[in-house]
Design an enzyme around this catalytic site. Sequence first.
Site, PDB file in Angstrom:
ATOM      1  N   HIS A  99       0.859  -1.181   0.000  1.00 56.64           N
ATOM      2  CA  HIS A  99       0.000   0.000   0.000  1.00 56.64           C
ATOM      3  C   HIS A  99       0.898   1.235   0.000  1.00 56.64           C
ATOM      4  O   HIS A  99       2.117   1.134   0.177  1.00 56.64           O
ATOM      5  CB  HIS A  99      -0.942  -0.005   1.209  1.00 56.64           C
ATOM      6  CG  HIS A  99      -0.266   0.058   2.531  1.00 56.64           C
ATOM      7  ND1 HIS A  99      -0.239  -1.002   3.415  1.00 56.64           N
ATOM      8  CD2 HIS A  99       0.438   1.044   3.136  1.00 56.64           C
ATOM      9  CE1 HIS A  99       0.432  -0.660   4.497  1.00 56.64           C
ATOM     10  NE2 HIS A  99       0.862   0.578   4.353  1.00 56.64           N
TER      11      HIS A  99
HETATM   12  P1  TYD Z   1      -2.673  -3.702   7.255  1.00 57.40           P
HETATM   13  O1  TYD Z   1      -2.533  -2.258   6.899  1.00 57.40           O
HETATM   14  O2  TYD Z   1      -3.441  -4.553   6.291  1.00 57.40           O
HETATM   15  O3  TYD Z   1      -1.240  -4.357   7.477  1.00 57.40           O
HETATM   16  P2  TYD Z   1      -0.033  -4.450   6.440  1.00 57.40           P
HETATM   17  O4  TYD Z   1      -0.285  -3.455   5.393  1.00 57.40           O
HETATM   18  O5  TYD Z   1       1.168  -4.101   7.189  1.00 57.40           O
HETATM   19  O6  TYD Z   1       0.041  -5.845   5.949  1.00 57.40           O
HETATM   20  O7  TYD Z   1      -3.291  -3.785   8.694  1.00 57.40           O
HETATM   21  C1  TYD Z   1      -3.756  -5.003   9.229  1.00 57.40           C
HETATM   22  C2  TYD Z   1      -4.967  -4.715  10.094  1.00 57.40           C
HETATM   23  O8  TYD Z   1      -4.618  -3.904  11.213  1.00 57.40           O
HETATM   24  C3  TYD Z   1      -6.052  -3.981   9.334  1.00 57.40           C
HETATM   25  O9  TYD Z   1      -7.296  -4.564   9.709  1.00 57.40           O
HETATM   26  C4  TYD Z   1      -5.981  -2.570   9.865  1.00 57.40           C
HETATM   27  C5  TYD Z   1      -5.438  -2.753  11.264  1.00 57.40           C
HETATM   28  N1  TYD Z   1      -4.626  -1.621  11.750  1.00 57.40           N
HETATM   29  C6  TYD Z   1      -5.137  -0.814  12.744  1.00 57.40           C
HETATM   30  O10 TYD Z   1      -6.260  -0.998  13.233  1.00 57.40           O
HETATM   31  N2  TYD Z   1      -4.357   0.226  13.206  1.00 57.40           N
HETATM   32  C7  TYD Z   1      -3.129   0.475  12.698  1.00 57.40           C
HETATM   33  O11 TYD Z   1      -2.449   1.434  13.157  1.00 57.40           O
HETATM   34  C8  TYD Z   1      -2.609  -0.365  11.645  1.00 57.40           C
HETATM   35  C9  TYD Z   1      -1.266  -0.123  11.039  1.00 57.40           C
HETATM   36  C10 TYD Z   1      -3.399  -1.403  11.206  1.00 57.40           C
END
Ligand code: TYD
Length: 142
Positions: free
Chosen positions: A60
Amino acid sequence: MEKDPVISSVYDCTVLELDKHHSDRKGNLTVVENSRTVPFEVKRAYYLYDVPGGESRGAHAHKALYQLIVAASGSFRVTLDDGRVKRTFLLNRPYQGLLVVPGIWRTIDDFSSGAVCLVLASELYDEDDYMREYDDFIRFKQ
Ligand code: TYD
């Protein structure tokens, strides 16, 4: 020094050498301070851990968020992409942090066992700040 996320490039992202306080026989300590070590105010910290071998995270970009990514333990690879150029960083030292500016697509993979990916972020969690589709990101950068 706000970066315009549309024109930001992977060359705006750098590995910062953090303070390392070493005491004989007692190990090391590393400090990150708002605006001193990192060019933003840290509003949020989160960490990725127990990532199974072969998995990748991230995939992302952010519109406004600055981040400092640290391998607090173990190692992993971060690939940054500004829509034109890709740069890959192996993070494996707790006293180094990769500064990622807004408008950069990132993926994180090659996690070693026991790796902890610590992220210090300039804003609270806001899903509206995310670009999660690569095509949307490329359109945003044009
Ligand atoms: P995600 O952004 O998909 O993780 P990555 O991109 O690192 O693989 O985040 C995973 C889950 O965690 C998603 O449901 C959103 C949640 N999340 C939060 O609630 N707060 C946060 O600060 C972050 C970074 C993620």
